[in-house]
Design a protein around this motif. Structure first.
Motif, PDB file in Angstrom:
ATOM      1  N   ASP A 138      41.751  57.887 100.574  1.00  0.00           N
ATOM      2  CA  ASP A 138      42.835  57.084 101.162  1.00  0.00           C
ATOM      3  C   ASP A 138      43.828  56.649 100.092  1.00  0.00           C
ATOM      4  O   ASP A 138      45.052  56.669 100.307  1.00  0.00           O
ATOM      5  CB  ASP A 138      42.252  55.865 101.882  1.00  0.00           C
ATOM      6  N   ARG A 139      43.324  56.250  98.919  1.00  0.00           N
ATOM      7  CA  ARG A 139      44.214  55.848  97.816  1.00  0.00           C
ATOM      8  C   ARG A 139      45.055  57.038  97.352  1.00  0.00           C
ATOM      9  O   ARG A 139      46.253  56.906  97.087  1.00  0.00           O
ATOM     10  CB  ARG A 139      43.388  55.313  96.647  1.00  0.00           C
ATOM     11  N   LEU A 140      44.440  58.199  97.253  1.00  0.00           N
ATOM     12  CA  LEU A 140      45.160  59.385  96.799  1.00  0.00           C
ATOM     13  C   LEU A 140      46.244  59.804  97.787  1.00  0.00           C
ATOM     14  O   LEU A 140      47.257  60.392  97.394  1.00  0.00           O
ATOM     15  CB  LEU A 140      44.178  60.542  96.580  1.00  0.00           C
ATOM     16  N   GLU A 141      46.022  59.495  99.055  1.00  0.00           N
ATOM     17  CA  GLU A 141      47.028  59.807 100.072  1.00  0.00           C
ATOM     18  C   GLU A 141      48.145  58.769 100.121  1.00  0.00           C
ATOM     19  O   GLU A 141      49.088  58.899 100.906  1.00  0.00           O
ATOM     20  CB  GLU A 141      46.360  59.913 101.439  1.00  0.00           C
ATOM     21  N   GLY A 142      48.026  57.738  99.292  1.00  0.00           N
ATOM     22  CA  GLY A 142      49.067  56.720  99.222  1.00  0.00           C
ATOM     23  C   GLY A 142      48.951  55.620 100.251  1.00  0.00           C
ATOM     24  O   GLY A 142      49.892  54.833 100.427  1.00  0.00           O
ATOM     25  N   LYS A 143      47.826  55.534 100.929  1.00  0.00           N
ATOM     26  CA  LYS A 143      47.652  54.493 101.937  1.00  0.00           C
ATOM     27  C   LYS A 143      47.528  53.130 101.254  1.00  0.00           C
ATOM     28  O   LYS A 143      46.935  53.000 100.181  1.00  0.00           O
ATOM     29  CB  LYS A 143      46.403  54.761 102.777  1.00  0.00           C
ATOM     30  N   LYS A 144      48.113  52.110 101.874  1.00  0.00           N
ATOM     31  CA  LYS A 144      48.098  50.763 101.312  1.00  0.00           C
ATOM     32  C   LYS A 144      47.112  49.889 102.088  1.00  0.00           C
ATOM     33  O   LYS A 144      47.175  49.811 103.316  1.00  0.00           O
ATOM     34  CB  LYS A 144      49.496  50.143 101.387  1.00  0.00           C
ATOM     35  N   PHE A 145      46.214  49.245 101.383  1.00  0.00           N
ATOM     36  CA  PHE A 145      45.265  48.331 102.003  1.00  0.00           C
ATOM     37  C   PHE A 145      44.691  47.423 100.916  1.00  0.00           C
ATOM     38  O   PHE A 145      44.771  47.736  99.727  1.00  0.00           O
ATOM     39  CB  PHE A 145      44.144  49.090 102.723  1.00  0.00           C
ATOM     40  N   PRO A 146      44.133  46.268 101.314  1.00  0.00           N
ATOM     41  CA  PRO A 146      43.604  45.311 100.335  1.00  0.00           C
ATOM     42  C   PRO A 146      42.484  45.924  99.490  1.00  0.00           C
ATOM     43  O   PRO A 146      41.846  46.900  99.886  1.00  0.00           O
ATOM     44  CB  PRO A 146      43.060  44.165 101.209  1.00  0.00           C
ATOM     45  N   THR A 147      42.261  45.345  98.328  1.00  0.00           N
ATOM     46  CA  THR A 147      41.185  45.792  97.446  1.00  0.00           C
ATOM     47  C   THR A 147      39.849  45.766  98.179  1.00  0.00           C
ATOM     48  O   THR A 147      39.520  44.814  98.881  1.00  0.00           O
ATOM     49  CB  THR A 147      41.108  44.894  96.204  1.00  0.00           C
ATOM     50  N   VAL A 148      39.087  46.822  98.005  1.00  0.00           N
ATOM     51  CA  VAL A 148      37.793  46.951  98.671  1.00  0.00           C
ATOM     52  C   VAL A 148      36.678  46.536  97.711  1.00  0.00           C
ATOM     53  O   VAL A 148      36.656  46.951  96.560  1.00  0.00           O
ATOM     54  CB  VAL A 148      37.551  48.405  99.136  1.00  0.00           C
ATOM     55  N   ARG A 149      35.757  45.709  98.198  1.00  0.00           N
ATOM     56  CA  ARG A 149      34.544  45.400  97.431  1.00  0.00           C
ATOM     57  C   ARG A 149      33.354  45.495  98.362  1.00  0.00           C
ATOM     58  O   ARG A 149      33.248  44.740  99.330  1.00  0.00           O
ATOM     59  CB  ARG A 149      34.611  44.006  96.800  1.00  0.00           C
ATOM     60  N   LYS A 150      32.465  46.436  98.094  1.00  0.00           N
ATOM     61  CA  LYS A 150      31.278  46.598  98.916  1.00  0.00           C
ATOM     62  C   LYS A 150      30.044  46.435  98.036  1.00  0.00           C
ATOM     63  O   LYS A 150      29.914  47.088  96.995  1.00  0.00           O
ATOM     64  CB  LYS A 150      31.275  47.960  99.602  1.00  0.00           C
ATOM     65  N   VAL A 151      29.163  45.540  98.467  1.00  0.00           N
ATOM     66  CA  VAL A 151      27.931  45.262  97.722  1.00  0.00           C
ATOM     67  C   VAL A 151      26.751  45.658  98.601  1.00  0.00           C
ATOM     68  O   VAL A 151      26.663  45.251  99.759  1.00  0.00           O
ATOM     69  CB  VAL A 151      27.841  43.780  97.330  1.00  0.00           C
ATOM     70  N   TYR A 152      25.856  46.449  98.051  1.00  0.00           N
ATOM     71  CA  TYR A 152      24.731  46.995  98.812  1.00  0.00           C
ATOM     72  C   TYR A 152      23.429  46.298  98.403  1.00  0.00           C
ATOM     73  O   TYR A 152      23.270  45.870  97.261  1.00  0.00           O
ATOM     74  CB  TYR A 152      24.627  48.499  98.582  1.00  0.00           C
ATOM     75  N   LYS A 153      22.512  46.232  99.335  1.00  0.00           N
ATOM     76  CA  LYS A 153      21.248  45.526  99.098  1.00  0.00           C
ATOM     77  C   LYS A 153      20.150  46.513  98.746  1.00  0.00           C
ATOM     78  O   LYS A 153      19.937  47.499  99.448  1.00  0.00           O
ATOM     79  CB  LYS A 153      20.842  44.726 100.341  1.00  0.00           C
ATOM     80  N   GLY A 154      19.446  46.240  97.658  1.00  0.00           N
ATOM     81  CA  GLY A 154      18.315  47.069  97.264  1.00  0.00           C
ATOM     82  C   GLY A 154      17.033  46.515  97.855  1.00  0.00           C
ATOM     83  O   GLY A 154      16.826  45.310  97.914  1.00  0.00           O
ATOM     84  N   ASN A 155      16.157  47.398  98.306  1.00  0.00           N
ATOM     85  CA  ASN A 155      14.904  46.982  98.935  1.00  0.00           C
ATOM     86  C   ASN A 155      13.714  47.455  98.126  1.00  0.00           C
ATOM     87  O   ASN A 155      13.693  48.588  97.631  1.00  0.00           O
ATOM     88  CB  ASN A 155      14.812  47.542 100.362  1.00  0.00           C
ATOM     89  N   LEU A 156      12.723  46.596  97.991  1.00  0.00           N
ATOM     90  CA  LEU A 156      11.505  46.956  97.276  1.00  0.00           C
ATOM     91  C   LEU A 156      10.635  47.864  98.155  1.00  0.00           C
ATOM     92  O   LEU A 156      10.279  47.499  99.272  1.00  0.00           O
ATOM     93  CB  LEU A 156      10.726  45.696  96.898  1.00  0.00           C
ATOM     94  N   VAL A 157      10.321  49.042  97.633  1.00  0.00           N
ATOM     95  CA  VAL A 157       9.435  49.983  98.324  1.00  0.00           C
ATOM     96  C   VAL A 157       8.064  49.863  97.665  1.00  0.00           C
ATOM     97  O   VAL A 157       7.885  50.258  96.508  1.00  0.00           O
ATOM     98  CB  VAL A 157       9.964  51.423  98.221  1.00  0.00           C
ATOM     99  N   ILE A 158       7.118  49.293  98.382  1.00  0.00           N
ATOM    100  CA  ILE A 158       5.790  49.020  97.816  1.00  0.00           C
ATOM    101  C   ILE A 158       4.877  50.230  98.013  1.00  0.00           C
ATOM    102  O   ILE A 158       4.652  50.691  99.134  1.00  0.00           O
ATOM    103  CB  ILE A 158       5.165  47.776  98.470  1.00  0.00           C
ATOM    104  N   ARG A 159       4.371  50.732  96.881  1.00  0.00           N
ATOM    105  CA  ARG A 159       3.415  51.842  96.934  1.00  0.00           C
ATOM    106  C   ARG A 159       2.140  51.438  96.185  1.00  0.00           C
ATOM    107  O   ARG A 159       1.594  50.409  96.472  1.00  0.00           O
ATOM    108  CB  ARG A 159       4.047  53.109  96.335  1.00  0.00           C
ATOM    109  N   GLY A 160       1.719  52.263  95.252  1.00  0.00           N
ATOM    110  CA  GLY A 160       0.409  52.019  94.644  1.00  0.00           C
ATOM    111  C   GLY A 160       0.385  51.282  93.339  1.00  0.00           C
ATOM    112  O   GLY A 160      -0.684  50.991  92.814  1.00  0.00           O
ATOM    113  N   THR A 161       1.567  50.946  92.783  1.00  0.00           N
ATOM    114  CA  THR A 161       1.538  50.321  91.460  1.00  0.00           C
ATOM    115  C   THR A 161       1.892  48.860  91.494  1.00  0.00           C
ATOM    116  O   THR A 161       2.044  48.228  90.443  1.00  0.00           O
ATOM    117  CB  THR A 161       2.509  51.039  90.492  1.00  0.00           C
TER     118      THR A 161
END
Length: 327
Positions: free
Chosen positions: A304-327
């Motif tokens: 979208d930026r390369l196409e010249g589209k104008k929009f507010p600054t994007v900030r996306k924060v992702y959540k990490g999840n603990l995967v419990i196995r054998g250790t």
């Protein structure tokens, strides 16, 4: 060497029609397109990509910064970005910074000199102000590094929360002598992880000292060497937070060699949930990163930026999840 004028003469159409065919313009009749393509084949015409780039002021090239190419996290991340860019019609150039600000600045110079259409920063030692001074109004996106910024698009994992929740899990399981292993602690990402580790202790009224932090480890080999150092004598630790799954695998291998029972005597948690977690015995517990989703959102914003589209600054924060196995 054949020119557009030569093709126009042979095919019997105008130079503008030839140009439209070469640049895949949709508004050309099939008859004209066929004539032009036949003329191109007869004359062995080669499209001058450099000339096209100069006219359009684009290079169709995206720069991607990484600290080192053989890093267990950055290598697959770049692979995902490269695949998405290729599908969108862009090629990428990978720049290794080797944790050097000077090397990083050289990349931004290439951007301002129009050698690149945009830069994706997966690792940086600079803050927003320094980056903006160097890139000015050029397109820059942050992927992975949790940089605090108001003027750059950022896509990153909540590193602090991921480590905080995993550390709390270990502490609540009765593991009271934890060790934190960082990669390169100079980056915002590693500092956020350490903050999460410390805060998890504080919130459960547990002490946490700087002696619990080690830095500069990320590979299997480094994990084995570190484990040999830790486990060869009397080991006071009953839990280790490893900054990567590969480091965790090395630590697990060393623990077995020295007769340390995992998870009975020692718990180990890796980071990123790479497939290597499923190859160890016991299988490694790890924090699930959101790399695929992060890259998908990043590329949508980039195009979208390369196409010249104008929009507010994007900030996306992702959540990490603990995967419990054998250790």
């Amino acid at each position: 060497m054949a020119t557009i004028l030569d093709i126009a003469r042979l095919s019997g159409v105008s130079k503008s029609t030839v140009s439209r065919v070469i640049n895949n313009h949709p508004h050309v009749s099939e008859d004209s397109r066929t004539k032009v393509m036949e003329a191109i084949e007869k004359l062995s015409f080669v499209r001058n990509a450099r000339g096209v780039n100069l006219r359009t002021q684009t290079s169709k090239t995206i720069g991607v910064t990484i600290p080192v190419l053989d890093h267990p996290y950055f290598s697959p991340l770049v692979g995902m970005i490269a695949a998405k860019c290729r599908k969108a019609g862009y090629k990428i150039v990978i720049f290794q910074t080797f944790y050097s600000i000077d090397e990083e600045n050289k990349i931004y110079e290439k951007l301002t000199e129009n050698e690149l259409d945009a830069v994706i920063i997966t690792h940086t030692l600079l803050g927003e102000k320094k980056i903006k001074q160097r890139v000015r109004d050029k397109i820059v996106l942050i992927c992975n590094e949790p940089l605090q910024t108001r003027h750059l698009d950022v896509f990153s994992l909540d590193e602090r929360d991921a480590v905080y929740s995993s550390t709390q899990y270990l502490l609540k399981e009765g593991r009271n002598q934890l060790l934190f292993c960082a990669d390169e602690e100079k980056t915002p990402l590693q500092r956020q992880r350490w903050e999460g580790f410390k805060q998890a202790h504080l919130d459960l009224n547990k002490s946490c000292t700087i002696q619990q932090k080690l830095s500069g480890y990320s590979t299997i080999e480094e994990g084995i060497l570190l484990g040999d150092e830790i486990f060869s004598g009397h080991c006071n630790h009953d839990g280790i937070f490893a900054g990567s799954d590969f480091l965790a695998a090395g630590l697990l291998s060393s623990a077995k060699k020295h007769g340390v029972s995992v998870p009975k005597e020692l718990s180990i948690i890796g980071f990123d949930n790479h497939p290597i977690c499923l190859t160890t015995f016991p299988a490694l517990s790890s924090i699930q990163n959101q790399t695929e989703l992060m890259v998908k959102d990043l590329m949508h914003c980039l195009l979208d930026r390369l196409e010249g589209k104008k929009f507010p600054t994007v900030r996306k924060v992702y959540k990490g999840n603990l995967v419990i196995r054998g250790t």
